[in-house]
Design a protein around this motif. Structure first.
Motif, short mmCIF file in Angstrom:
data_model
loop_
_atom_site.label_atom_id
_atom_site.label_comp_id
_atom_site.label_asym_id
_atom_site.label_seq_id
_atom_site.Cartn_x
_atom_site.Cartn_y
_atom_site.Cartn_z
N ALA A 1 0.81 -1.14 0.07
CA ALA A 1 0.13 0.06 0.16
C ALA A 1 0.99 1.28 -0.08
N TYR B 1 -15.42 14.81 8.06
CA TYR B 1 -16.07 13.65 8.85
C TYR B 1 -15.31 12.58 8.95
N ALA B 2 -14.32 12.09 7.98
CA ALA B 2 -13.38 10.83 8.23
C ALA B 2 -12.69 11.12 9.48
N GLU C 1 -13.26 13.12 12.12
CA GLU C 1 -13.96 12.83 13.32
C GLU C 1 -14.19 11.43 13.79
N LEU C 2 -14.27 10.56 12.77
CA LEU C 2 -14.43 9.09 12.87
C LEU C 2 -13.17 8.42 13.14
N TYR D 1 -9.99 8.77 11.17
CA TYR D 1 -9.36 8.47 9.89
C TYR D 1 -8.77 9.52 9.15
N LEU E 1 -4.28 6.18 -2.19
CA LEU E 1 -3.59 4.97 -1.79
C LEU E 1 -3.39 4.12 -3.31
N PRO F 1 -8.94 7.21 -3.40
CA PRO F 1 -8.71 7.85 -2.08
C PRO F 1 -9.21 6.74 -1.13
N THR F 2 -8.50 6.84 0.07
CA THR F 2 -8.70 5.65 1.05
C THR F 2 -8.72 6.13 2.51
N LEU F 3 -9.82 5.69 3.17
CA LEU F 3 -9.83 6.13 4.78
C LEU F 3 -8.77 5.14 5.41
N PRO G 1 -6.98 4.21 9.35
CA PRO G 1 -6.85 4.96 10.81
C PRO G 1 -5.76 5.77 11.31
N ARG H 1 -1.98 4.92 12.26
CA ARG H 1 -0.89 4.15 11.52
C ARG H 1 0.01 5.27 11.18
N LEU H 2 1.55 4.74 10.93
CA LEU H 2 2.25 5.73 10.30
C LEU H 2 2.17 6.19 9.03
N ASN I 1 0.20 9.18 8.60
CA ASN I 1 0.83 10.43 9.11
C ASN I 1 1.96 10.93 8.27
N VAL I 2 1.96 10.53 6.79
CA VAL I 2 2.81 10.83 5.96
C VAL I 2 2.32 11.83 5.16
#
Lengths: 436, 436
Positions: A155, A238-239, A241-242, A244, A249, A265-267, A269, A272-273, A276-277
Motif C-alpha cells: 500500500a 467527517y473521516a 471525526e471518525l 481516519y 493510496l 482515495p482511502t480512509l 486509521p 498508522r504511520l 501521518n505521511v
C-alpha cells in the motif's frame, strides 16, 4: 580502470539533478562503485541549456539516438519520459547491448514486458529505481531486500502532488480546486494535473511494484484508477471525526481469487504511520509472510531525490560490470582501500540540546541562579516549566536548552548541582529535532 | 543446476526461523534466485532439537567446525552469536573459501575489520543484513540504495526491548523496573537485560551502520553508550507535556570535527514519524545530501523477521554465484521463465470497507430504509453518525461499513440512491485497516 561512460537522454529537472549528483559526489560515488562514473554525453532539445548544466567536458547533442548508437557509451539514462521516442530509444539501446537506467514509470508499466524480454535476451540490465517513489529505494527493497518472503500486500502513498493536496485540504479545510491552484503556484502540480490527481501516475508505479512483488507481468490496463478531484473538505473532516485520514493510496494485494490492483482515495486509521505521511512525501507499506509489515518513507519526487535513485542504479550496474561476485558490493559499502579514518568525537565534543530536570530545595531565587549559570556557560533556554511546590518537597524546574557542546552542559550541570538551593542530581536527557 | 548448499550453524530462534522460511517459501525463493537454495547441513549443541526443526533431509552435527570444513557447503550461516567460537568459525569458513551470512552484530562491530579484510582477500561475501534492525533491509538501503549520496546522519530505534519498555512506560505511566518485569514475562527482555537496556546492542548495530554510511572502519569501542534503566515515568511525562517523546536512539552524524557515534535516551518532537514507532518495532531515519530524509520501519527482531533478512542474504549470494551480471537480479524480481499469470481482480470483486455519506431529503425513516438495504446486501455497519438538520437541507447520514465485496456495495448504493428519502448521489470512499 577505464571510467564507466554514461549517456544522459533528457536534461530537464531530474536530468539536471543527475548531472549535479554525479559531479558533486564523484569522489564518494567512485569510492563506493570502485570505478569512476563519468557523464560522457547528453542529449537535449535545448542544447545550450544542457551544456550549461552538464559542463564543458560533456558532449551534448540534440538527437538522443546518437547516444544509443555511440560505441563508447556503457549505460544509457532515459529521462525523456512518455512512451513513443523513449520506447524506441530504450529498445535500440538494449539492442545495441547498452545497459539502461530509466525513471519512466509509464514506459515500464505499459511496455515493460517487451522491454524486459529484450533486455533478458541481450543480457543487459534495465534499472528503474527512480520510476517508483523517487529517492526511496523501494524497488531494491521489494526485489532484493524482501526476497525471502511471500509478499502479501503493498500500500503506497506514491503521488506527492495528490498527497500535498490532501494534506492541505485537511489542515486548512479547503476544497480541492483551491488547493490545486496553490499547488500549481508552488510548482507541486502541473498545469494539466490530470495525470497526478486522477491516479494515472500512482497506477503506473503500483503496476510496477505489483509485478515485482508477485512475479506477474505488467498489466497497467487492468489497474483500477480513481482520483481525488471529487473529494470534498467535508468528507475529509467527517473521516477525521471518525478517526481516519484520507489518502490517495495505491493498493495491490494477493488474494485467493487473484491480485487486487487499485488506486483510490482511502480512509486509513489515524494511528498508522502511513496515515501521518504528509505534504509531498511518499511512503510504501509492504507486508511479507516472514517479515510482517515494513514501511519505506522519503521524497517521492524532485530533482535531487530522484537523481539519488538514478545514480544508485548507475552504481549498481557499475559494480556488476566491474568486479567478480565476491568483490561486487564492498562489505563496508566503500572499497576497502578507500575507507577513511575519520575521528569519532568524544561525547564531550558532541553538540546537542538538553532536557534538564532540577530538584529545588528552596524555590526562592533558584531560577535566577540556574539561568545565571546556564548563561555563563553559553547555554540559551528554549522553554522552562516549574512543577510542584516547595512545601511538600516536590518543587522542580524543567528546562529545555538550545544546542550547546556537551562539555559546556556538563560544566553547567555541575555548577547547578553545587547550588544550595538545589537538591540532589540534575536529570539530563539529550534532545534531537530529527527533521523528516 | 546444482542447488546451493547452506550450512546452518546454530538452530535456536533465528536458526529455526531460517529453516522454516527456506522450507515454506522454497518455491518463491527459487523463482527469485534462479536456483534452489537447500538447507544441507546444520550444527547445534542439541542435535535432536535441530533434527526435529530441520527435518530428515538435513545432516545435523554437534560440531559446527564440520560445516565450515565440509567441501559441499557453499554458504555458511552463522547464528551462534558471541565473539569467541563464532569468530573462529567465520574466519575458518572464509579461509576455506565459503561465503558467510551472519546476524551477529557484536562479532561484526568488534571484529568486523579483521573479518572483512580476510573476506576481501579470499573473494568471498560476508552478508549481514540480519545484524541490524532484523527484517528491515537497512544494510541494503545504506550500502546500495543510497549509494549516490553523501550520507549525513542516521538515527535509529534499533533495540526492540528498550522501545517496548519506553512505550509501556509512556502509555501506562509505569516505572522502568515494573515494565522490565512485564517485558521479561512476555519474552521481550532477557533474564539479564543489560545488553539491551544499557545500549550495548544498539551500539553494535549503530557502529555497523556508521561504518557503511561514512566509509570508516568499525570502532565500537568509541561508541558512547547510555541506556534507559535510569529513566523515570516522570521525565517521560514532562517530556510529553512539552511535546516530545523519549526514545532510545542510536545516532551517528557527520560533522566538520568528526563522526558522532552515540546511543542514549533522546527527546524527539512528537510529530516526527520516528517518534511514533512503538512497541518492539524498529525504525531507521537516514539522511543523504541528495535524497534528504528517508525512513525504514519494521520488525527488528523475532524468528521470522530476522530469518527474512538471513534468507534475503542467501538469495543475494546465490544470485551473484549463479548468473552473469546482466542476468543476476531479474528485472521483475522473479526469473522471466517463472512469472505467473495470476488474474487481476476487477474492482467489483474486491473486498473492502466503506465510508458512505448520504444526503437525506427527509430524515423520518431514512435511517431505517438505509440499514434495511445494507442488511439486504449482506453489509454490516461499524458506525453511523448523523449530521445537520432537515430544515436547512443539510441532513446527512455517514456510515462506516464492515468488509464486503464491491459488487454488493454498488447494489446497495444504487438502491439507497433510489430512495425517496435520499437526495442526490451517495458519496462512497473505501477504507483499509493497514495493520503496521
Amino acid at each position: 580502470m577505464k571510467p564507466i561512460n554514461v549517456g544522459l537522454m533528457g536534461v530537464g529537472t531530474v536530468g539536471g539533478g543527475t548531472a549535479t549528483v554525479l559531479k558533486r559526489n564523484a569522489e564518494e560515488i567512485s569510492r563506493r562503485a570502485g570505478r569512476t562514473i563519468r557523464l560522457f554525453m547528453a542529449a537535449n532539445r535545448d542544447v545550450e541549456r544542457a551544456k550549461s548544466v552538464c559542463g564543458p567536458d560533456v558532449t551534448v547533442v540534440d538527437d538522443a539516438f546518437r547516444i544509443v548508437e555511440h560505441p563508447e557509451v556503457d549505460i544509457v539514462v532515459e529521462l525523456i519520459g512518455g512512451t513513443s521516442i523513449a520506447r524506441d530509444l530504450v529498445l535500440k539501446a538494449i539492442a545495441n547491448g547498452k545497459h539502461v537506467v530509466t525513471a519512466n514509470k509509464k514506459l515500464l508499466a505499459e511496455h515493460g514486458n517487451e522491454i524486459f524480454a529484450l533486455a533478458h535476451e541481450k543480457g543487459v540490465m534495465v534499472a528503474f529505481e527512480a520510476a517508483v517513489a523517487g529517492g526511496i529505494p523501494i524497488i531494491k527493497a521489494l526485489r532484493e531486500g524482501l526476497s525471502a518472503n511471500r509478499i502479501e500486500s503493498i500500500a503506497g502513498i506514491i503521488n506527492g502532488t495528490s498527497n500535498f493536496i490532501l494534506t492541505e485540504m485537511r489542515e486548512k479545510g479547503a476544497n480541492f480546486a483551491d488547493v490545486l491552484a496553490e499547488a500549481q503556484r508552488l510548482g507541486y502540480a502541473e498545469a494539466d494535473p490530470t495525470f497526478d490527481v486522477e491516479g494515472h501516475d500512482a497506477g503506473h508505479k503500483l503496476t510496477i511494484m505489483s509485478a515485482i512483488a508477485f512475479g506477474i507481468p505488467m498489466q497497467f490496463a487492468k489497474c483500477y484508477l480513481e482520483g481525488i478531484s471529487q473529494l470534498t473538505a467535508k468528507d475529509i473532516r467527517y473521516a477525521e471525526e471518525l478517526g481516519y485520514r484520507v489518502k490517495l493510496l495505491g493498493l495491490t494485494r494477493r488474494t485467493k481469487e487473484g491480485i487486487e490492483l487499485r488506486v483510490h482515495p482511502t480512509l486509513i486509521p489515524e494511528g498508522r504511520l502511513i496515515a501521518n505521511v504528509n505534504g509531498v512525501m511518499n511512503a510504501v507499506l509492504a507486508s511479507g509472510d516472514a517479515v510482517g509489515p515494513t514501511l519505506y518513507y522519503g521524497a517521492g519526487a524532485g530533482a535531487l531525490p530522484t537523481a539519488s535513485a538514478v545514480v544508485a542504479d548507475l552504481v549498481d550496474v557499475t559494480r556488476l560490470l566491474t568486479a567478480d561476485p565476491g568483490h561486487q558490493v564492498p562489505h563496508l559499502a566503500f572499497q576497502p582501500d578507500r575507507l577513511e579514518d575519520l575521528p569519532i568525537l568524544p561525547i564531550e565534543d558532541v553538540v546537542s540540546s538538553y532536557y534538564l530536570r532540577i530538584q529545588a530545595a528552596d524555590r526562592a531565587g533558584v531560577l535566577a541562579d540556574i539561568t545565571r549559570i546556564l548563561a555563563g556557560n553559553g547555554i540559551s533556554i528554549e522553554a522552562v516549566i516549574q512543577k510542584g511546590s516547595v512545601s511538600d518537597g516536590s518543587a522542580e524546574v524543567v528546562i529545555l536548552t538550545h544546542r550547546v557542546k556537551e562539555r559546556n552542559a556538563n560544566l553547567a550541570i555541575s555548577a547547578i548541582e553545587a547550588l544550595e538551593s538545589v537538591a540532589g542530581k540534575v536529570v539530563r536527557l539529550r534532545m534531537e529535532e530529527l527533521n523528516g
